[in-house]
Design a protein around this motif. Structure first.
Motif, PDB file in Angstrom:
ATOM      1  N   ILE A 178       5.173   1.802   1.536  1.00 35.56           N
ATOM      2  CA  ILE A 178       3.675   1.904   1.996  1.00 35.56           C
ATOM      3  C   ILE A 178       2.927   0.658   1.422  1.00 35.56           C
ATOM      4  CG2 ILE A 178       1.476   3.091   2.060  1.00 35.56           C
ATOM      5  CD1 ILE A 178       3.280   5.836   1.561  1.00 35.56           C
ATOM      6  N   ASP A 179       2.741  -0.321   2.144  1.00 34.07           N
ATOM      7  CA  ASP A 179       1.854  -1.413   1.685  1.00 34.07           C
ATOM      8  C   ASP A 179       0.343  -1.134   1.460  1.00 34.07           C
ATOM      9  OD1 ASP A 179       1.687  -3.917   0.793  1.00 34.07           O
ATOM     10  OD2 ASP A 179       2.199  -4.648   2.908  1.00 34.07           O
ATOM     11  N   ASP A 180      -0.259  -1.733   0.696  1.00 39.41           N
ATOM     12  CA  ASP A 180      -1.706  -1.858   0.728  1.00 39.41           C
ATOM     13  C   ASP A 180      -2.297  -0.379  -0.036  1.00 39.41           C
ATOM     14  OD1 ASP A 180      -1.387  -4.363   1.295  1.00 39.41           O
ATOM     15  OD2 ASP A 180      -2.534  -4.330   3.252  1.00 39.41           O
ATOM     16  N   PHE A 181      -1.221   0.330  -0.560  1.00 44.44           N
ATOM     17  CA  PHE A 181      -1.674   1.589  -0.787  1.00 44.44           C
ATOM     18  C   PHE A 181      -2.974   1.664  -1.598  1.00 44.44           C
ATOM     19  CE2 PHE A 181      -1.153   5.373  -3.650  1.00 44.44           C
ATOM     20  CZ  PHE A 181      -1.019   6.265  -2.541  1.00 44.44           C
ATOM     21  N   ALA A 235       3.137  -3.228  -8.255  1.00 46.02           N
ATOM     22  CA  ALA A 235       1.786  -3.815  -8.273  1.00 46.02           C
ATOM     23  C   ALA A 235       1.845  -5.148  -7.385  1.00 46.02           C
ATOM     24  CB  ALA A 235       1.410  -3.676  -9.587  1.00 46.02           C
ATOM     25  N   GLU A 236       1.045  -5.130  -6.574  1.00 46.31           N
ATOM     26  CA  GLU A 236       1.044  -6.478  -5.954  1.00 46.31           C
ATOM     27  C   GLU A 236      -0.320  -7.086  -6.425  1.00 46.31           C
ATOM     28  OE1 GLU A 236       1.372  -5.759  -1.469  1.00 46.31           O
ATOM     29  OE2 GLU A 236      -0.871  -5.431  -1.660  1.00 46.31           O
ATOM     30  N   GLY A 237      -0.160  -8.435  -6.421  1.00 43.12           N
ATOM     31  CA  GLY A 237      -1.516  -9.152  -6.871  1.00 43.12           C
ATOM     32  C   GLY A 237      -1.341  -9.452  -8.332  1.00 43.12           C
TER      33      GLY A 237
HETATM   34 MG    MG Z   1       0.000  -5.567   0.382  1.00 43.66          MG
END
Ligand code: MG
Ligand code: C2E
Ligand code: MG
Ligand code: MG
Length: 286
Positions: A178-181, A235-237
Motif C-alpha cells: 500500500i503506497d502513500d499510506f 518509510a518513504e521520503g
Molecule cells: Mg508513495
C-alpha cells in the motif's frame, strides 16, 4: 465594482488558465506518441533494510523526456494519462520494462524484489491479469521478484473489488504494498482484509519528522498498527541521516528517500549498490 473586480481577476487569471489548458492539450497529444518514440524510461530508487543495513530492493519510477518540452514531471503526466484514458498503454510499457530489468538483475545475481506502481485505473483494467501472467511466463519470473505498489486512495475507489483483484495478484505470486499510506482517507475497517505484504508510510509524514513531533507520533502509530496486521513498514521520503535514525527508532523496517539515494537510471543500479556503504550486511560492523 464587483463586476470590475471580477473583470480584473479574469484578466489576471485567464492567461494562466489558458497556458495551463494548452500545456495539458499539448502534453496529451504528445503522450500518445511517447511510447513509440521511445521517450519513456525507468529510473530505480533503492530501498534500505534498516536492521541489516543492506539494500533490499528498489522502486521503478517512470520518466518521460520530451525532445522539446523536456522532462515532464511524472505525477503530472500520470495524472493526465489517467484522465485521458491513456494509462493502460503506459502501465503496460512500465510493466514490460520492469520485468526486463528484474530479469537483468537475475542474470547479474541480484535477487531482490523490484517494485512498480499501478494506478487506480489499472485495478479496473480487464487485461491487467493476463498482461502480468504473460510477463511472468516470458521472463520466467519467480514469486517475489516483483512487488506491486497501489496507493491507498486507488484501493479506496472500490474497496471490495480491489480486495478481489489483490487476491488474484497474490495468487500470481506478486508481493503487494500500500503506497502513500495515511495520505488517503483511511477506512481502517477494510485494511485487515487486504492481502498485502507492506505499507509505505506517506512522505508527507516522514519529511517533517525530524522537527515535528506530531508527525513522529503518526509514523510510530502507523508502523505499530501495520506490524500488528502483519505488514512490513517502509518509510518513504527519508532525506537525512537524522530522519533515517528517527524512522529506525519509530519502528520502520525499510527506508527509501534521497538520503539513501535519488532515483537513478536503471542500468546504474548494480554498480551503485556494489559501491554503496549498504552493499552487504557486513557494513553493520562499521
Ligand atoms: Mg508513495
Ligand atoms: P510514489 O510511488 O510515492 O513514489 C515516490 C516519489 O517520491 C517519487 O517521485 C520519488 O522520486 C520521490 N521521492 C523519493 N525520495 C524522496 C525524498 O527523499 N524526498 C522527496 N521530496 N521525494 C522523494 P516521482 O518519481 O516524481 O513519482 C511521483 C508519483 O508518480 C509516484 O509516487 C507514483 O504515485 C507515481 N508514479 C511514478 N512512476 C509511476 C509509474 O510507473 N506508474 C504509475 N501508475 N505511477 C507512477
Ligand atoms: Mg510508489
Ligand atoms: Mg506519492
Amino acid at each position: 465594482r464587483d463586476a470590475m473586480q471580477a473583470g480584473r481577476d479574469y484578466a489576471v487569471f485567464a492567461p494562466a488558465l489558458d497556458q495551463e489548458a494548452s500545456r495539458r492539450l499539448a502534453l496529451m497529444g504528445e503522450l500518445r506518441h511517447a511510447i513509440e518514440r521511445h521517450q519513456l524510461a525507468l529510473q530505480l530508487q533503492p530501498k534500505l533494510h534498516l536492521a541489516s543495513a543492506a539494500i533490499c530492493g528498489a522502486e521503478a519510477l517512470v520518466r518521460w523526456k520530451h525532445p522539446l518540452l523536456g522532462q515532464v514531471p511524472t505525477f503530472e503526466f500520470i495524472t493526465l494519462a489517467e484522465q485521458a484514458g491513456m494509462i493502460t498503454p503506459v502501465t503496460h510499457w512500465v510493466l514490460e520494462a520492469t520485468f526486463r530489468e528484474r530479469y537483468a538483475w537475475h542474470m547479474a545475481g541480484i535477487e531482490l524484489p523490484l517494485s512498480v506502481n499501478l494506478s487506480a485505473h489499472d485495478l479496473r483494467d480487464p487485461t491487467l491479469l493476463d498482461k502480468l501472467k504473460g510477463l511472468v511466463e516470458t521472463w520466467g519470473a519467480k514469486p517475489g521478484w516483483i512487488q506491486l505498489e497501489l496507493t491507498e486512495s486507488a484501493l479506496m475507489v472500490d474497496a471490495s473489488a480491489a480486495v478481489e483483484t489483490l487476491h488474484s495478484l497474490k495468487r500470481l505470486g506478486f508481493q503487494l504494498a500500500i503506497d502513500d499510506f495515511g495520505a488517503g482517507y483511511s477506512s481502517l475497517g477494510y485494511l485487515h482484509r487486504l492481502p498485502v505484504d507492506a505499507t509505505k508510510i506517506d512522505q508527507s509524514f516522514v519529511i517533517p519528522l525530524v522537527q515535528n513531533e506530531d508527525c513522529a507520533t503518526i509514523v510510530s502509530s502507523a508502523a505499530q498498527m501495520a506490524h500488528k496486521l502483519g505488514f512490513e513498514v517502509v518509510a518513504e521520503g527519508v532525506e537525512s541521516q537524522d530522519a533515517l535514525r528517527r524512522v529506525t527508532e519509530l519502528g520502520c523496517d525499510i527506508a527509501q528517500g534521497h538520503f539513501v539515494s535519488h532515483p537513478m537510471a536503471a542500468d546504474q543500479f548494480g554498480a551503485w549498490r556494489a559501491a554503496s556503504p549498504w552493499s552487504s550486511p557486513a557494513s553493520l560492523a562499521h
